[in-house]
Enzyme design. Structure first.
Site, PDB file in Angstrom:
ATOM      1  CG  ASN A  19     -29.053  60.877  12.528  1.00  0.00           C
ATOM      2  OD1 ASN A  19     -28.774  59.512  12.418  1.00  0.00           O
ATOM      3  ND2 ASN A  19     -28.987  61.210  13.992  1.00  0.00           N
ATOM      4  CG  ASP A  85     -37.406  67.682  17.417  1.00  0.00           C
ATOM      5  OD1 ASP A  85     -36.426  67.337  16.963  1.00  0.00           O
ATOM      6  OD2 ASP A  85     -37.802  68.624  18.374  1.00  0.00           O
ATOM      7  NE  ARG A 197     -36.480  58.804  16.267  1.00  0.00           N
ATOM      8  CZ  ARG A 197     -35.380  58.712  16.942  1.00  0.00           C
ATOM      9  NH1 ARG A 197     -34.838  57.508  17.186  1.00  0.00           N
ATOM     10  NH2 ARG A 197     -34.776  59.753  17.397  1.00  0.00           N
TER      11      ARG A 197
END
Length: 215
Positions: A19, A85, A197
């Site tokens: 990604n 994740d 994140r």
């Protein structure tokens, strides 16, 4: 663990993702203050750049799926690998979409369809009950089998419709607690400073730095 995939000589850190949005975001997080000192963005290589396919994510938690991806990249390259994740946990949905966030609409990676479906499911939920959080598990897997996982969370409230053109995924509908803009309206630096994140990878940064320092 033997390398089956060629890794460019300048690579210091391998990230298990194809990604481009996530690769860019994590490069910024890991090379900013609080990340890994001396590490440059171009030294962080994504698995998509190496032609390594991401494995089936069949774990039942964010941590399990992050480890699945990091283990697969470490096995393919013989090098330390990191992965995350992450997803959106909505209070009134009992934590869903959760690990299914990227494929909530039934197929993977369609941000617009995922947003549309989730907003339709929450259409009758008033603002006081639209609490949610972005959740992230960040994993580091070393060639010797050592595995480290750190977690991060960003609490907020969901909007009734997408707002803002930045970010990706569910960023246009989550307003972080204490703010009046969606994650998609924040600058990259603003978002990375508070994001799930950012928190997870800054907690993992000391272990990453030790590994990078060996290369």
């Amino acid at each position: 663990m033997s390398a089956a995939v060629h890794v460019p000589a300048g690579a210091k850190l391998l990230l298990a993702t194809g990604n481009a949005h996530k690769l860019g975001e994590l490069r910024a997080i890991l090379t900013a203050p609080g990340g890994v000192a001396g590490l440059r963005p171009e030294q962080i290589i994504g698995s998509g750049q190496l032609g390594v396919l991401e494995p089936v994510e069949d774990g039942v938690t964010f941590a399990e799926n992050a480890l699945i991806k990091a283990r697969a990249l470490a096995a393919a390259t013989g090098r330390a690998a990191i992965a995350d994740d992450s997803g959106l946990a909505v209070d009134v949905l009992g934590g869903a979409p959760g690990i299914f966030s990227a494929r909530w609409c039934g197929h993977h990676g369609d941000d617009a369809a995922n947003l549309a479906l989730l907003l339709a499911q929450l259409a009758d939920i008033p603002a006081p009950h639209r609490g949610a959080a972005f959740v992230c598990a960040a994993a580091l897997v070393l060639p010797d089998g050592t595995e480290i996982v750190e977690h991060g969370r960003l609490e907020g409230t969901l909007l009734m419709q997408p707002t803002g053109a930045g970010g990706f995924g569910y960023d246009p509908i989550l307003v972080p607690a204490g703010m009046d803009r969606s994650c998609a309206q924040l600058t990259a630096d603003e978002k990375n400073a508070i994001s799930h994140r950012g928190k997870a990878f800054r907690a993992l940064a000391p272990a990453i730095a030790r590994e990078v320092g060996r290369r």
